[in-house]
Structures are given as C-alpha cells and as structure tokens.
Enzyme design. Structure first.
Site, PDB file in Angstrom:
ATOM      1  N   TYR A 154       0.745  -1.114   0.187  1.00 28.68           N
ATOM      2  CA  TYR A 154      -0.119  -0.093  -0.136  1.00 28.68           C
ATOM      3  C   TYR A 154       0.890   1.251  -0.024  1.00 28.68           C
ATOM      4  O   TYR A 154       0.790   2.251  -0.836  1.00 28.68           O
ATOM      5  CB  TYR A 154      -0.839   0.004   1.131  1.00 28.68           C
ATOM      6  CG  TYR A 154      -1.552   1.263   1.437  1.00 28.68           C
ATOM      7  CD1 TYR A 154      -2.510   1.845   0.745  1.00 28.68           C
ATOM      8  CD2 TYR A 154      -1.326   1.906   2.813  1.00 28.68           C
ATOM      9  CE1 TYR A 154      -2.980   2.965   0.813  1.00 28.68           C
ATOM     10  CE2 TYR A 154      -2.035   2.892   3.019  1.00 28.68           C
ATOM     11  CZ  TYR A 154      -2.895   3.625   2.173  1.00 28.68           C
ATOM     12  OH  TYR A 154      -3.485   4.889   2.552  1.00 28.68           O
ATOM     13  N   LYS A 158       1.333   4.379  -2.925  1.00 32.29           N
ATOM     14  CA  LYS A 158       1.169   5.785  -2.990  1.00 32.29           C
ATOM     15  C   LYS A 158       2.589   6.452  -3.329  1.00 32.29           C
ATOM     16  O   LYS A 158       2.299   7.575  -3.851  1.00 32.29           O
ATOM     17  CB  LYS A 158       0.816   6.072  -1.552  1.00 32.29           C
ATOM     18  CG  LYS A 158      -0.594   5.385  -1.174  1.00 32.29           C
ATOM     19  CD  LYS A 158      -1.548   6.077  -2.058  1.00 32.29           C
ATOM     20  CE  LYS A 158      -3.100   5.496  -1.480  1.00 32.29           C
ATOM     21  NZ  LYS A 158      -3.943   6.244  -2.469  1.00 32.29           N
TER      22      LYS A 158
END
Length: 266
Positions: A154, A158
């Site tokens: 994750y 980003k």
C-alpha cells in the site's frame, strides 16, 4: 496550460469516509461530481450532486468521465497496509494510471492525490503501526523530503502515485498536490482505539474531519506545480514535521488528538 479558477471538481472514491467528509464540507463554490464503485454515495449527497459509477481499474470505463472538470481529487484505492498485492495492483497502480491519463486527455488542470503516512512509516522496521516516539526524540521530526520508507505494498503504491504526479506535472502541466494523510474516522474520534496496540499510532497521526476539509481546500487553492504535504492534525505526539506544510500549503490544523483523549478520561 493557462491557470483558471477551480470550480468543477471530481472526487473518486466519493462514497468512502473521506469522500463523504469532503462532499459534506467543501465550500459551495465547488461544483462536485462524485465517483463511486461498489459502495454507494449517501442518498442525501446523491440528491445534491452528480454521481457516476465507475471502476477506475478498467480504462474503458474511465474514458470520458472527466470531461469539463477543472480538478480531480483522487481518493479511490485499496487503503490499508494489509491489502494484498493483487488488490493494490488493480486499485492503486492501474487505477491511478487510468485516472492520470484521463485527466490529461480531458484537460484537467489539477490532481489532488490521497497519499498516506505509510510512505514514510518503516524507519524502525516493525509493523505499520509502531513508528515509536523514540524516533522523534533521537532523529527529529520526519520531513516530507526525507527518504521514502514504505511499510507495505500500500505504501509503495502511494509512492508510485506521487511519482506519477511528478511526471504528469512536468510533461503535461497538470498541477499536482499529494496529501500524506493520517488516520481519519467516521466518528471523528481517535479514542475508539484507546487501550489497543494502535493507540499511540493514532494519537500521533489523527486527522479530524474539519482539518481534513481544510487540507483539501488548501490543496485546491494553492498555486504550486508539484507539492508534497502532510494532512494530520496538530497532535502533540505527531512524528511528522508540519512546518513545511504550513508554509507551502497554508494548512494550519486546528485539532489535537490529545484533546479527545483528555475529554474521554473525564
């Protein structure tokens, strides 16, 4: 691309907590289009704003969806450090590329990207929720230009979005603001984690609803080609340095997680 007022704003992932908070809290001068996928937008918001169902991981569904928009707030994503690579690949990598490409094709002038504190959260190499206070005492506050330290797929995804923002801002003159968001809650109350292993983490990176709205308003208003900033409240126990964010974004958070915990203790 000539500067023009930001009026028409699209919000991806608008049915989620942050999307709902923004739809309810952004000033009336912005005309919103709310994009959702599986989870539906709240009925009262659906009555007041244009809503569009789209799976951003599918390029054919994204085509034409941003026509007439001045800015896109890109929230839609797999949003937890525990998410699998397959989920992150589809929802955070492929979908983000599709969003940027459609923004370019449609002539969108600004993208505001929902990044995360987890792009810099692995300096002590434990879990996504144990960046301990000793780090600040020994090393100082973490700054936006410190090296990346993603703690998960994750977090990596980003960083991918932030790098896409750099590329599109330089190649296609799309202004880009990345907000490295802390922890927000529908209840707007960090004390729901009191007594758990995540309490200290939440006390450090809590972002209240009103501070969340302020951060995104400032991102819509700021005149910057490319900007990384933190979106956390003014928490006493924070790990991240807000000074550059205050200066460059003009974001001055009003709330403090400790206030909530003091009230809960009474």
């Amino acid at each position: 691309m000539k500067d023009k007022p930001i009026i028409q704003v699209g919000i991806t992932g608008a049915a989620g907590h942050i999307g709902t908070t923004l739809a309810e809290g952004l000033p009336d001068r912005y005309i919103l289009t709310l994009f959702y996928h599986r989870q539906k937008v709240k009925p009262d918001l659906a009555r007041n704003f244009k809503t569009v169902k789209v799976d951003f991981s599918k390029a054919e569904e994204v085509r034409g969806k941003f026509e007439g928009l001045d800015a896109v707030i890109h929230l839609a994503a797999a949003s937890a450090p525990e998410d699998t690579w397959e989920s992150v690949l589809n929802n955070n990598i492929i979908a983000t590329y599709n969003v940027f490409e459609e923004a370019r094709r449609a002539g969108v002038s600004k993208i505001i990207f929902a990044s995360t504190n987890h792009v810099q959260h692995d300096f002590i190499g434990k879990t996504p929720y144990t960046l301990e206070p000793f780090y600040v005492r020994t090393m100082g506050y973490i700054k936006v230009d410190d090296p990346p330290a993603p703690d998960s797929f994750y977090g990596i995804s980003k960083l991918f979005g932030e790098n896409m923002g750099w590329y599109y801002s330089r190649r296609f003159d799309i202004k880009f603001v990345s907000l490295r968001i802390g922890s927000t809650f529908p209840e707007d109350d960090p004390t729901i984690w009191k007594g758990t292993e995540r309490e200290n983490h939440v006390r450090a990176i809590f972002l209240s609803n009103r501070d969340c709205v302020q951060a995104f308003v400032k991102a819509l208003e700021v005149n910057a080609e490319y900007l990384l900033a933190y979106a956390i409240s003014n928490n006493d126990r924070r790990y991240f340095d807000l000074s550059e964010t205050r200066e460059k974004l003009g974001f001055n958070p009003q709330d403090n997680a400790e206030t909530y915990f003091l009230k809960a203790a009474k």
